[in-house]
Scaffold this active site. Structure first.
Site, PDB file in Angstrom:
ATOM      1  N   CYS A   1      -3.621  -8.203   0.351  1.00 22.12           N
ATOM      2  CA  CYS A   1      -2.972  -8.463   1.640  1.00 22.12           C
ATOM      3  C   CYS A   1      -3.855  -8.130   2.836  1.00 22.12           C
ATOM      4  O   CYS A   1      -3.475  -8.426   3.966  1.00 22.12           O
ATOM      5  CB  CYS A   1      -1.683  -7.650   1.734  1.00 22.12           C
ATOM      6  SG  CYS A   1      -2.002  -5.886   1.658  1.00 22.12           S
TER       7      CYS A   1
ATOM      8  N   CYS B   1       1.406  -2.544   5.684  1.00 20.68           N
ATOM      9  CA  CYS B   1       2.833  -2.830   5.720  1.00 20.68           C
ATOM     10  C   CYS B   1       3.626  -1.524   5.802  1.00 20.68           C
ATOM     11  O   CYS B   1       3.101  -0.431   5.603  1.00 20.68           O
ATOM     12  CB  CYS B   1       3.228  -3.603   4.470  1.00 20.68           C
ATOM     13  SG  CYS B   1       3.203  -2.566   3.007  1.00 20.68           S
TER      14      CYS B   1
ATOM     15  N   CYS C   1       1.413  -1.918  -2.722  1.00 15.81           N
ATOM     16  CA  CYS C   1       1.421  -1.067  -1.515  1.00 15.81           C
ATOM     17  C   CYS C   1       1.245   0.401  -1.937  1.00 15.81           C
ATOM     18  O   CYS C   1       0.512   1.154  -1.295  1.00 15.81           O
ATOM     19  CB  CYS C   1       2.720  -1.235  -0.748  1.00 15.81           C
ATOM     20  SG  CYS C   1       3.244  -2.956  -0.542  1.00 15.81           S
TER      21      CYS C   1
END
Ligand code: FES
Length: 155
Positions: free
Chosen positions: A35, A64, A108
Site C-alpha cells: 500500500c 492507514c 497493516c
C-alpha cells in the site's frame, strides 16, 4: 461497525507514543510494498533484574488508521519486554486489546511488526537531528503527493 473497527476508532482518538524519540537507542523504518504506507519505530532500552528490556517505544506513521492503532497498542505493550520477547510477537499479539486483525488488515499489523524488527536490528542510526523525521524523509519529489501530518489537537 465490527468490534475491531470500534476498538481501532477508540485507539485512534488518543494514540499513544506518537512522535520521534530524541534519546532513542535504536530506530527502524519500513514501507509496505502493498500500500505504500510507512512506519518508523524508536526504542529505548533499560536494564531490569540484570536483563536488557524495552523501556519506551514510539512511532511515526504515514499509513492507514489500522497501522496507527496497532502501533499505538504495540508501543504500549512493548514496555518491559526483552528484545527476544519483542521479536517473537506476532501481528495479532501486537494489536493487543484491538483483538485479531481482519484478513484485509493483516498487512497493516505486519508493517508494525516489521518496523519493530527493523528497530530491534538497529537498521537506522538513532536520529540525531530534530529535522531528521519521517516527514522530512518523505518530502514529495513530484509535488503530486500531499502529506498531512497527524494533528493531535484534532483528537
Ligand atoms: Fe497500508 Fe494498512 S493499508 S498499512
Amino acid at each position: 461497525m465490527s468490534q475491531f473497527e470500534d476498538r481501532a476508532k477508540e485507539a485512534l482518538s488518543k494514540p499513544q507514543n506518537v512522535g520521534e524519540m530524541a534519546d532513542a537507542d535504536s530506530v527502524g523504518t519500513v514501507g509496505s510494498p502493498d500500500c505504500g504506507d510507512m512506519l518508523r519505530m524508536w526504542l529505548k532500552f533499560t536494564e531490569k533484574d540484570g536483563k536488557k528490556v524495552i523501556d519506551r517505544a514510539s512511532f511515526q506513521a504515514f499509513g492507514c488508521q489500522t497501522a496507527i492503532a496497532v502501533a499505538s497498542m504495540a508501543t504500549e505493550l512493548l514496555k518491559g519486554k526483552t528484545p527476544e520477547e519483542a521479536r517473537n510477537l506476532q501481528p495479532n499479539e501486537l494489536s493487543g486489546d484491538l483483538g485479531p486483525l481482519p484478513p484485509m488488515k493483516i498487512h497493516c499489523g505486519q508493517l508494525v511488526e516489521q518496523a519493530l524488527k527493523s528497530a530491534l536490528d538497529g537498521k537506522d542510526a538513532p536520529q540525531k537531528k530534530a529535522s531528521d523525521t519521517l516527514l522530512g524523509n518523505l518530502q514529495p519529489q513530484s509535488g503530486k503527493i500531499k502529506i498531512v501530518p497527524l494533528d493531535e489537537s484534532n483528537s
